[in-house]
Design an enzyme around this catalytic site. Structure first.
Site, mmCIF file in Angstrom:
data_model
loop_
_atom_site.group_PDB
_atom_site.id
_atom_site.type_symbol
_atom_site.label_atom_id
_atom_site.label_comp_id
_atom_site.label_asym_id
_atom_site.label_seq_id
_atom_site.Cartn_x
_atom_site.Cartn_y
_atom_site.Cartn_z
ATOM 1 C CD GLU A 108 -65.991 -40.093 98.103
ATOM 2 O OE1 GLU A 108 -66.259 -38.892 97.963
ATOM 3 O OE2 GLU A 108 -66.836 -40.984 97.980
HETATM 4 C C1 TNX Z 1 -67.862 -38.757 94.940
HETATM 5 S S1 TNX Z 1 -66.441 -39.795 92.634
HETATM 6 C C2 TNX Z 1 -67.914 -40.135 94.962
HETATM 7 C C3 TNX Z 1 -69.218 -40.800 95.047
HETATM 8 C C4 TNX Z 1 -70.349 -39.833 95.117
HETATM 9 C C5 TNX Z 1 -70.078 -38.698 94.164
HETATM 10 C C6 TNX Z 1 -71.199 -37.732 94.039
HETATM 11 C C7 TNX Z 1 -66.169 -40.910 93.586
HETATM 12 C C8 TNX Z 1 -65.173 -41.844 93.172
HETATM 13 N N1 TNX Z 1 -66.849 -40.945 94.746
HETATM 14 O O1 TNX Z 1 -69.252 -41.686 96.144
HETATM 15 O O2 TNX Z 1 -71.520 -40.489 94.765
HETATM 16 O O3 TNX Z 1 -68.924 -38.016 94.624
HETATM 17 O O4 TNX Z 1 -70.946 -36.787 93.043
#
Ligand code: TNX
Length: 515
Positions: free
Chosen positions: A306
């Site tokens: 992300e």
């Molecule tokens: C996605 S999964 C994220 C996290 C959040 C999560 C909540 C991932 C690699 N990144 O930053 O905490 O969703 O479900």
């Protein structure tokens, strides 16, 4: 008494033509001291019966051995009316056999018994992980230890600690002291923060190792780094306030992120380290060198998810460099699957962690395949199956819902080798169940979200493929999990009693000699 068997389901379990083993009259355990002590604790918790570790007279005898041959982590367990033997191929295998035996203890009328069975067992995948996010909400050492114990009981062997994120930096770094001094005091929702000293971290590593789990530390880079702006503002870009960030802030509350001020909301993808500044790489090298030196295990997770505030070419440049810096510490880099976008620029052998859905969308499968194409393998964490932070029911009082409501059956009925086309058994290092803690403040909430679905993840990681053995079915899983209720209760695990499962209820024993 028959038994539907342990969780996760073993390779094979056969009932023997013998009476069950009765544990009344005391239990004597022979074998390596650490293994004997682990079994003693479980028997005592489950039954309250006296256990002798020194061969004192007892009606039930349990012999523990390590054979030094056979598949890694495998074991054989044999029980009849005279006693039980557990032979582990190695110390981990013996430990897993002990977990199985403890799960098979039940109550027949007024006697504690273990059914006469023969179990042969070995794991399907070498990497069986759980992850705890200690950044969104800080969780103290005692809570982490409790979760390690819970994971060990289900034959998980890796414990991934998500140590840094926008909301806080949780691990003391001696060469960068401002990280914990300035950036560890907050959690989501204005809750208290916290941090681990390096001694705390060493203690966790040792605690996990004693239960045959390897700690996998994660420093999430280059996004999820808002906390760094509180400590070393010169390393951070200004937050990128996209429409999505504004939407999340207006839906879930809190302030928009502002560099230098703690962020305690739920938005993601707004922060980035400065990609074209050598000071960033000096920082990353210092941090990763210390984390690697503190960590005996082979893996170093460097995040990569992300990074929506980082332009794609900058992301590629950063990931290439960070995976090399991680590899230069002597560890194997692990990243979230997004980093697969850079293909052959990944350090060779980098492991990718896939967190898309059971049916990949948006090219996430291409990114996952890139790791296998460049000498690495993949850890599967499909969010709509093993994200333990997803709500387990429409009316669950906590949990997120972006991957949907993930009920226990959905958590159970998926097959690792069918998630990403072209990544079969050989390309899969294993399965990991993450628990992000946006809505999780304490151990009680960890338990309520994780249990029982964590058992489904354990089964995907340890057991033969779905449908290939009599036990590897939803119907059997329900029965076997339901039988664990008294053990989980005895161990203080506050599972959610979902309607899917026939939760066993034990009457208090009336025979005083058994208690
Ligand atoms: C996605 S999964 C994220 C996290 C959040 C999560 C909540 C991932 C690699 N990144 O930053 O905490 O969703 O479900």
């Amino acid at each position: 008494m028959t038994s539907p068997g342990p969780v996760p389901a073993p390779l094979s379990l056969d009932a023997r033509a013998a009476a069950p083993l009765r544990l009344a009259g005391g239990v004597a355990i022979d074998g390596p001291a650490d293994a004997a002590a682990a079994l003693e604790r479980l028997i005592a918790a489950r039954t309250g019966l006296p256990v002798a570790l020194d061969g004192a007279p007892a009606s039930a005898r349990i012999a523990l051995t390590v054979t030094d041959d056979g598949a890694p982590e495998s074991y054989r367990l044999a029980v009849d009316e005279h006693g039980a033997t557990i032979a582990g191929a190695d110390a981990a295998g013996l430990f897993y056999g002990i977990q199985t035996l403890a799960q098979l203890i039940g109550r027949d009328d007024d006697a504690w018994t273990v059914p006469a069975v023969r179990v042969e067992d070995a794991p399907r995948f070498a990497y069986r992980g759980v992850m705890l996010d200690v950044a969104r909400h800080f969780h103290p050492v005692e809570t982490v230890k409790a979760y390690i114990d819970r994971a060990a009981g289900l034959k998980f062997n890796h414990f991934h600690l998500h140590l840094s994120d926008d909301q806080g930096w949780r691990l003391e770094i001696a060469s960068r002291p401002e990280l914990t001094a300035r950036a560890s005091g907050s959690s989501i929702g204005g809750d208290p923060g916290g941090r681990y000293t390096q001694d705390d971290y060493r203690e966790l590593v040792a605690y996990a190792a004693a239960r045959h789990l390897t700690v996998v530390p994660e420093i999430d880079l280059p996004g999820h780094t808002h906390a760094v702006s509180l400590a070393y503002p010169e390393l951070s870009e200004e937050p990128v306030l996209s429409d999505e960030v504004r939407r999340v802030v207006s839906e879930f509350g809190g302030d928009l992120p502002r560099n230098g001020a703690p962020y305690d909301g739920l938005a993601v993808g707004f922060s980035s380290l400065r990609i074209h500044d050598e000071a960033t790489y000096a920082f990353v090298a210092d941090v990763l060198a210390e984390v690697a030196a503190l960590t005996p295990g082979p893996y170093l997770h460097v995040g990569g998810d992300e990074a929506l505030g980082t332009p794609p070419e900058d992301f590629a440049y950063f990931v290439e460099r960070v995976t090399r810096i991680a590899a230069d510490t002597g560890k194997t880099p692990v990243t979230w699957h997004e980093a697969g976008a850079i293909g052959d620029r990944l350090a060779a052998g980098t492991i990718g962690q896939y967190w898309g859905y059971r049916t990949p969308a948006g090219g996430m499968d291409d990114k996952a395949r890139a790791f296998v194409d460049h000498g690495g393998r993949v850890i599967l964490s499909p969010a709509d199956a093993v994200y333990l932070d997803m709500a387990y029911a429409a009316d669950a009082p906590f949990g997120l819902r972006w991957a949907g409501v993930v009920d226990a059956r959905q958590a159970y009925e998926w097959e690792p080798a069918e998630v990403v086309d072209g990544i079969g058994e050989a390309g899969i290092l294993g399965v990991e169940a993450p628990l992000w803690t946006e809505t999780v403040r304490d151990l009680a909430t960890i338990d309520a979200l994780a249990f029982p679905r964590i058992a489904a993840a354990a089964e995907a990681a340890w057991s033969p493929a779905l449908g290939t053995t009599p036990q590897r079915s939803w119907a059997s899983f329900r029965e076997r999990v339901g039988r664990l209720a008294p053990l989980w209760t005895a161990l203080g695990i506050g599972y959610t009693p979902l309607d899917d499962f026939p939760w066993a209820v034990e009457q208090p024993t009336t025979d005083r000699s058994l208690t």
